[in-house]
Design an enzyme around this catalytic site. Structure first.
Site, short mmCIF file in Angstrom:
data_model
loop_
_atom_site.label_atom_id
_atom_site.label_comp_id
_atom_site.label_asym_id
_atom_site.label_seq_id
_atom_site.Cartn_x
_atom_site.Cartn_y
_atom_site.Cartn_z
N ARG A 1 -95.51 18.65 -60.09
CA ARG A 1 -96.54 18.14 -60.77
C ARG A 1 -96.80 16.78 -59.40
O ARG A 1 -98.26 16.17 -58.98
CB ARG A 1 -97.09 18.26 -61.91
CG ARG A 1 -97.45 19.98 -62.03
CD ARG A 1 -97.78 19.20 -64.27
NE ARG A 1 -96.68 18.88 -64.54
CZ ARG A 1 -96.06 18.52 -66.15
NH1 ARG A 1 -97.60 18.86 -66.41
NH2 ARG A 1 -94.87 18.34 -65.89
N LYS B 1 -70.01 33.36 -59.39
CA LYS B 1 -68.45 32.76 -59.73
C LYS B 1 -67.96 34.39 -59.06
O LYS B 1 -67.36 35.50 -58.95
CB LYS B 1 -67.90 32.61 -61.38
CG LYS B 1 -68.56 31.85 -61.63
CD LYS B 1 -68.53 31.64 -63.01
CE LYS B 1 -69.35 30.42 -63.86
NZ LYS B 1 -68.68 28.81 -63.40
N HIS C 1 -74.23 36.08 -70.21
CA HIS C 1 -72.66 35.18 -69.97
C HIS C 1 -71.52 35.99 -70.36
O HIS C 1 -71.12 36.57 -69.50
CB HIS C 1 -72.57 34.06 -69.56
CG HIS C 1 -73.66 32.79 -69.32
ND1 HIS C 1 -74.72 32.86 -68.12
CD2 HIS C 1 -74.25 31.43 -70.23
CE1 HIS C 1 -75.35 31.64 -67.55
NE2 HIS C 1 -74.74 31.15 -68.97
N LYS D 1 -68.60 24.41 -78.01
CA LYS D 1 -68.43 23.70 -77.05
C LYS D 1 -68.07 21.99 -78.12
O LYS D 1 -67.35 22.26 -79.44
CB LYS D 1 -70.29 22.96 -77.78
CG LYS D 1 -70.98 23.47 -77.22
CD LYS D 1 -72.83 23.04 -77.09
CE LYS D 1 -73.96 23.50 -75.79
NZ LYS D 1 -73.33 24.10 -74.43
#
Ligand code: NAP
Length: 483
Positions: free
Chosen positions: A51, A182, A240, A331
């Site tokens: 935008r 990959k 994944h 994580k």
């Protein structure tokens, strides 16, 4: 070894969200690398769309800054950058309004490949698809590329598939899962199906178990609000890790052809058993090493979203009955490491009385860092003094095997974008695959939501919650170290 570059046909590629984070970090740097490799033909044009009001030169300046930030200095040069930037154009377009669409229609050529990359929030996918067709912009051969997340459950994925199908045929829709781009992931298919060595052993009779690990050191940082609605199961496992599992577990396709490969992956997803709650461990990281814990990044101090998950997954078919697949991702773990480890069973009989030192054969497929594969095999420990065994890796590091040319191996985004231009959907998810993956994922998530399960806290910088270790220990197995 020289990495061959096969030029693609001339194209017009529109990047919706061309000023956004993904475009600046991955898409444009990737396109620049392909340009440097000589893969982008002289007639190709790349059009950024968002935008914000910018002219072509301002936009080129923004992309030059991104390339300076995200392409290492040694890999860029002023001449090629200048020439690349001349291929870039910008049109201010509102996905939800009328601004810019007429200009885009005038700009697009009908005699070259047309590709539209939706690098915008998924809520805009339908608006853009609708306008591309209602304004008569997208030709019958046009391709659209959609980013993740593709839905947040089966119902929303179905709705999104149905919306896109109103405007584009399945053969025009490229759903990105960058793990499939990959190099090592594709090598997995080459190793399995271009060698006679592995396939005869590739079944539960010879394979004890498979571990798939995607470990990150980063936390959710500024993305707490987004992540809270997602969690590791939706953000990583449904897409994944599931794709990696499929490539390990699928039957040999009759040909390396998009539908043949995707048919086989789909059969694997449909054969996955429901996962009982005792085979799932969810975790949430605590503060550590000067960084806040998950809850400090979340807008909800009571958040039960998991930043870690480990699961034991069973595949009910002839090939895999009795071979568990252990998946884990999280994580703020000890190291950034993604790998698949296929652990073989013991030989049926040992001829060595002193089998001290014996370990299982393991095929390790490493996605990051140090992409490559190694096969752990037993040999005799060198020297006199009888037969003692020791384990050594048969190593295939791509960096070593390819030499300096390894640097020229395209990264996942580069390869996938070139596949879109070539019209090759093999490394993209088909609509039915995504829906089947959600159909398996939904009851797992509903289960812990109904039980109001809290994720277990784990210290940042470790390998995750204690119970994840138990998930393996109780089966007499252990996770490979994350390093
Ligand atoms: P972002 O940084 O927020 O960028 C969004 C882009 O969309 C901007 O260029 C924005 O520019 C444009 N935009 C927003 N509203 C628009 C509208 N109504 N019409 C036209 N353009 C509009 O988002 P991002 O991180 O790049 O993510 C883009 C997509 O990739 C998302 O689907 C995300 O889930 C996915 N993804 C991102 C990453 C990543 O690492 N960032 C990784 C995997 C997947 P204006 O505001 O000027 O319009």
């Amino acid at each position: 070894m020289v990495v061959r570059v096969i030029p693609v046909d001339p194209f017009d590629l529109v990047i919706f969200g061309g000023t956004g984070d993904l475009a600046r970090r991955k898409i444009f740097p990737g396109l620049y690398r392909r340009f440097q490799a000589g893969q982008i033909p002289a007639e190709a044009r790349i059009i950024g769309a968002a935008r914000g009001e910018h002219d072509d030169d301002e936009f080129r300046g923004m992309i030059a800054e991104s390339i300076a930030e995200f392409v290492p200095e040694a890999r860029r040069d002023a001449d090629s950058l200048g020439a690349f930037l001349q291929r870039l154009f910008y049109i201010a377009i509102d996905a939800r309004g009328e601004q810019g669409w007429a200009q885009l229609k005038q700009t697009m050529r009908i005699d070259v490949v047309q590709a539209y990359y939706f690098s915008v929030a998924p809520a805009l996918f339908g608006d853009i698809a609708e306008r591309l067709t209602s304004h008569g912009i997208a030709g019958p051969e046009a391709r659209i590329v959609v980013e993740k997340p593709f839905g947040r459950d089966l119902a929303s994925a179905r709705a999104l598939n149905a919306t896109l199908a109103l405007h584009f045929a399945e053969g025009q829709i490229y759903r990105i899962d960058h793990y499939l781009g990959k190099e090592t992931v594709q090598n997995l298919m080459a190793v399995r199906f271009a060698n006679i060595l592995f396939e005869p052993l590739w079944k539960s009779e010879y394979i004890d178990h498979v571990q798939i690990t995607v470990a990150e050191t980063v936390g959710v940082d500024g993305r707490g609000a987004y992540y809270d609605k997602s969690g590791a199961m939706r953000d990583m496992v449904q897409n994944h890790l599931m794709q990696l599992l499929c490539l390990i577990a699928m039957e040999p396709p009759y040909h390396f052809d998009p539908d043949a490969v995707r048919d086989e992956k789909l059969k694997v997803i449909r054969a996955l058993d429901p996962v009982p709650s005792h085979d799932i461990v969810r975790g949430q990281y605590l503060a550590g090493s000067g960084e806040g814990g998950y809850l400090e990044h979340s807008e909800n101090p009571q958040s039960r979203t998991e930043s870690y998950i480990a699961l034991k997954v069973a595949i009910s078919n002839w090939r895999w009955k009795g071979t568990p697949f252990y998946l884990r991702t999280g994580k703020r773990l000890r190291a950034r490491a993604s790998e698949i480890a296929v652990t073989f069973r013991e030989p049926p009989h040992s001829i060595f009385d002193d089998a001290e030192g014996w370990r299982e054969n393991v095929l390790v497929i490493r996605l990051q860092p140090d992409e490559g594969m190694h096969l752990m095999v037993m040999i005799k420990e060198p020297g006199p003094g009888g037969m003692r065994l020791t384990q050594v890796p048969l190593d295939m590091s791509f960096a070593e095997a390819l030499g300096p040319e390894a640097e020229d191996v395209p990264d996942a985004y580069e390869r996938l974008i070139m596949d879109v231009i070539r019209g090759n959907q093999t490394l993209f998810m088909r609509g039915d695959e995504v829906e089947a993956a959600w159909a398996w994922t939904d009851p797992i998530i509903e289960g812990w939501e109904e039980r109001s399960d809290r994720p277990q806290p784990y210290d940042a910088g470790t390998s995750g919650p204690e119970d994840a270790l138990m998930l393996m220990h109780r089966d007499g197995r252990r996770w490979r170290e994350i390093r």
